[in-house]
Enzyme design. Structure first.
Site, PDB file in Angstrom:
ATOM      1  N   ASP A 195     -10.320   2.257  -3.458  1.00 32.35           N
ATOM      2  CA  ASP A 195     -10.864   2.065  -2.110  1.00 32.35           C
ATOM      3  C   ASP A 195     -12.380   2.107  -2.140  1.00 32.35           C
ATOM      4  O   ASP A 195     -13.035   1.747  -1.166  1.00 32.35           O
ATOM      5  CB  ASP A 195     -10.382   3.193  -1.191  1.00 32.35           C
ATOM      6  CG  ASP A 195      -9.106   2.800  -0.481  1.00 32.35           C
ATOM      7  OD1 ASP A 195      -8.695   1.644  -0.617  1.00 32.35           O
ATOM      8  OD2 ASP A 195      -8.535   3.657   0.201  1.00 32.35           O
ATOM      9  N   ASP A 219       0.828  -1.203   0.000  1.00 34.70           N
ATOM     10  CA  ASP A 219       0.000   0.000   0.000  1.00 34.70           C
ATOM     11  C   ASP A 219       0.864   1.255   0.000  1.00 34.70           C
ATOM     12  O   ASP A 219       2.071   1.209   0.309  1.00 34.70           O
ATOM     13  CB  ASP A 219      -0.880  -0.047   1.267  1.00 34.70           C
ATOM     14  CG  ASP A 219      -2.165   0.736   1.115  1.00 34.70           C
ATOM     15  OD1 ASP A 219      -2.296   1.502   0.148  1.00 34.70           O
ATOM     16  OD2 ASP A 219      -3.039   0.590   2.003  1.00 34.70           O
TER      17      ASP A 219
HETATM   18  C1  DGJ Z   1      -5.781   1.897   1.931  1.00 31.32           C
HETATM   19  C2  DGJ Z   1      -6.121   0.684   1.122  1.00 31.32           C
HETATM   20  O1  DGJ Z   1      -6.563   1.031  -0.136  1.00 31.32           O
HETATM   21  C3  DGJ Z   1      -7.149  -0.133   1.908  1.00 31.32           C
HETATM   22  O2  DGJ Z   1      -7.584  -1.218   1.147  1.00 31.32           O
HETATM   23  C4  DGJ Z   1      -6.520  -0.579   3.186  1.00 31.32           C
HETATM   24  O3  DGJ Z   1      -5.468  -1.467   2.912  1.00 31.32           O
HETATM   25  C5  DGJ Z   1      -6.037   0.620   3.965  1.00 31.32           C
HETATM   26  N1  DGJ Z   1      -5.225   1.494   3.180  1.00 31.32           N
HETATM   27  C6  DGJ Z   1      -5.278   0.179   5.187  1.00 31.32           C
HETATM   28  O4  DGJ Z   1      -4.738   1.226   5.856  1.00 31.32           O
END
Ligand code: DGJ
Length: 739
Positions: free
Chosen positions: A547, A477
């Protein structure tokens, strides 16, 4: 077959394969001219077939050639300092302050296969699949060489380009060096770009390419969600099925720019590469600099065909073959199920249920390490939190494996929290200018990955935690963008190298982890799809698309993403309702039918589902497994756009046109709806197909399905709820199989 020729008499390079031609001329002054990129040309080619020179008032010309002004030529890689006043692809500054360059043709080389960079992600091909041309030019005053590299591949409408500068003279700084440029004299009038922001990534946006410069870029340190590093140039009547299109897609994940300048003669100068913003790279004598690659594709059959070219090309020449040949796991991720609030017990409960419904892999998301109980702390401390996971990562992994699932884990290696051991020990590891505060994003600071020592620190921490553990998947990430771009590892004259060195550091860590753990599948993620690009796909065959897991929003995001990137690479999960990003309540089936057109997975606590939903989940997972080969390897078609109406449709068809799966979605119910016909694509006209769906069942011809189409009229009828036949968020999977 692929072929590359140089006609010495006419001074013309002709790269071609079964489908396309790319033609470059050596102009009378030794510069390169862009003559053609399009459908294959046969026969002899001469300069006057592509260029008509004439004397023009108010145009400077090159000594000795009264009709030759670079300002009116079709240039291949324009530099600055002679007669061209349009946008240059290269800018340098010499020791005496001069920005003038004059690169003239010296020689060329043709080789089988493809040459690759050690530090950058790249496309690949073996000696039977590609031919590569290197054209060398030289500025004799500077003793600097430029090598333009072109690779043409077997039977695909793609040319890959890059450029390298080699300095054999005094130190020189490069302030702009594009991966490609070409001047198009043809009818390209618009481009399609993929723009948006967090949670609404890669929406398709069409722009008219009018006089002046049209540009997209990133200054965020990553390619970004605001603009994706790719555009498609189109002619006035290009649509999904017809018309010409040229795609430009960078294999790069850092700051980029892509521009198109419509000049005084209506010529379109298109270029793409590392963003020149703040770029300043010094080359000492004997040093060289190589640009990222750019993948150029051409179609005369519209956008769907162009997308198909990219999808196939990325699957065969960019993504590691290991992952292409293996079935991708269906995964469940605990992020939206638990956020930071989990312990081993909760995780095991989710994993057990996941096994029951047929899921392959469990992913432990954010919150497993250091003192991480919220997003304010512990990034940079990559040792397990034993309060949450008493038996360590190895113990948890073994437990998950016993349940019958593979194990995956989340990391965010480029970041550090102020409240972390790493920051306390090494406050000097962050990006920023000493004496000035560094701003935070999601409460976190960024590690200075332009410094090898910082990358080493994170690598060592990660391998200490992961070595010997049976990890099969890592979600990498990256949840903020770069601000205050300054590195204490670089001198005052080298700060312009920071952004590119940062992304080279990211690539370096990816490479080291992938080499150490060849069986780990990486999924790249950047607050969702903030770094979804071909550079990342080289290391991580799939990317968390957004997201935003709301299925209605995902229609647009996945539809847009498909312009360049295959379904195979798009992370797509079924999540809970009300949706955590939009608070919308869509049906379970609708969410499933959207998630199916991607990598497919789950992002919820299955233990909170009803018995009926669990029953459906088992069926859905089974259905996906049956269709996975088709969805990940078939030819994808965009049929109806979510950007223009209430319905969306797309489909995947297998190579021999015997199997097709259509996803059809109506977002809102409409009363007393008129007749709509869903015309399918990519089938065989004369074949008979059996259609199975809740819209239509029966045997019909491919020509009927593609030209008349399936009738669609589900509507909400009358004033009484009892007469309502359908509600909002209807989806239909249509199974089409040759008889
Ligand atoms: C952002 C990601 O896109 C989410 O899926 C998740 O992993 C969060 N960060 C975790 O902090």
């Amino acid at each position: 077959m692929m072929n590359i020729t140089y006609d010495e008499k006419n001074k013309i390079f002709h790269l071609c394969n079964e489908k396309i031609s790319y033609v470059i001329g050596v102009l009378p002054n030794g510069h390169l001219g862009h003559f053609y990129f399009g459908k294959k040309l046969y026969g002899n080619l001469t300069e006057e077939m592509f260029i008509r020179r004439q004397y023009k008032s108010l145009t400077n010309y090159i000594g000795g050639y009264e009709n030759l002004s670079l300002n009116t030529e079709l240039c291949e890689y324009p530099t600055f300092g002679t007669t061209d006043l349009r946008e240059p692809a290269l800018m340098t500054k010499s020791e005496n302050g001069s920005i003038i360059t004059n690169f003239e043709f010296v020689d060329y080389d043709i080789n089988k296969g493809k040459s690759n960079s050690d530090s950058l992600p790249h496309t690949f091909a073996n000696n039977d699949q590609a031919l590569t041309l290197d054209i060398t030019l030289m500025d004799k005053t500077l003793s600097v060489k430029l090598v333009h590299t072109y690779t043409v591949f077997k039977n695909t409408n793609v040319v890959v380009r890059k450029t390298k500068m080699l300095n054999n003279g005094s130190p020189i700084s490069i302030t702009k060096i594009m991966s490609m440029s070409m001047d198009l004299s043809s009818n390209y009038s618009d481009w399609v770009q993929l723009s948006g922001d967090w949670a609404r990534e890669r929406h398709m946006v069409k722009r008219i390419l009018d006089h002046g410069i049209t540009k997209i870029e990133s200054k965020a340190g990553s390619s970004g969600a605001i603009h994706n590093p790719g555009v498609v140039l189109t002619t006035p009547n290009t649509d999904e099925s017809t018309g010409e299109a040229i795609g430009v897609n960078l294999v790069y994940s850092g700051n980029f720019e892509i521009s198109a300048e419509r000049d005084q003669n209506d010529v379109l100068r298109v270029m793409a590469g590392i963003n020149q913003f703040m770029f300043d790279w010094t080359l000492m004598k004997g040093e060289s600099f190589e640009t990222p690659e750019v993948v150029l594709a051409y179609s005369k059959e519209g956008l769907n065909d162009l997308s198909h070219t990219y999808h196939t090309f990325f699957r065969h020449h960019l993504i590691h073959p290991k992952w292409i040949n293996e079935r991708k796991p269906i995964l469940i991720n605990n992020w939206e199920a638990t956020y930071f609030d989990f312990d081993e017990y909760k995780i095991i409960e989710i994993a057990q249920k996941a096994k029951e419904v047929g899921i392959d892999l469990f992913v432990l998301d954010d919150g497993w390490f250091g003192n991480r109980n919220n997003d304010k702390e512990a990034l940079g401390d990559w040792a397990v939190n034993k309060e949450k996971i008493p038996n360590g990562i190895d113990g948890l992994c073994k437990r998950i494996n016993e349940i019958g699932l593979d194990f995956g884990i989340w990391i965010e290696p480029e970041m550090v929290s102020e409240n972390s051991n790493l920051y306390r020990k090494h406050p000097d590891y962050i990006i920023g200018e000493p004496g000035r505060p560094s701003s935070k994003g999601r409460h976190q600071l960024m590690l200075d990955f332009s410094r090898p020592i910082v990358v080493d620190e994170i690598f060592n921490q990660l391998i200490q935690t992961f070595d010997g553990v049976n990890i099969r998947y890592i979600k990498w990430d990256m949840n903020r963008t770069i601000t205050e771009p300054f590195s204490i590892g670089l001198s005052k004259t080298s700060q312009g190298e920071f952004y590119h060195r940062y992304i080279l550091g990211v690539y370096d860590l990816y490479r080291r982890l992938s080499n150490r753990y060849p069986n780990i599948l990486f999924e790249s993620c950047s607050a969702g799809g903030n770094r979804f690009d071909a550079g990342m796909l080289f290391f991580a065959p799939q990317t968390w698309t957004s997201d935003n897991t709301d299925a209605v929003e995902r229609l647009k995001i996945q539809y847009g993403t498909s312009l360049f990137y295959p379904l195979y690479s798009m992370g797509s999960h079924i999540s809970d309702i009300p949706n955590h990003q939009t608070y919308r309540n869509t049906t379970y089936k609708f969410r499933n039918d959207v998630a199916m057109f991607g990598t497919y997975g789950f992002e919820l606590d299955l233990n909170r589902l009803s018995d009926e939903e669990i029953k459906s989940t088992i069926e859905y997972v089974e259905q996906f497994k049956l269709k996975q080969q088709l969805i990940h390897n078939g030819r994808f078609y965009r049929i109806e756009s979510p950007f223009t109406g209430n319905t969306t449709a797309w489909s995947v068809v297998n190579e021999d046109q015997t199997e097709c799966l259509v996803g059809f979605y109506q977002v809102l119910a409409r009363p007393n709806q008129g007749i709509q016909r869903l015309q399918l694509k990519g089938l065989d006209d004369s074949r008979l197909y059996e259609v199975k769906s809740s819209l239509y069942n029966g045997t019909v011809s491919g020509s009927y399905l593609m030209n008349h189409g399936i009738i669609f009229t589900p509507s909400s009828n009358g004033y009484s709820i009892n007469r309502q036949t359908v509600g909002d968020f209807q989806s239909y999977l249509i199974h089409v199989n040759a008889k």
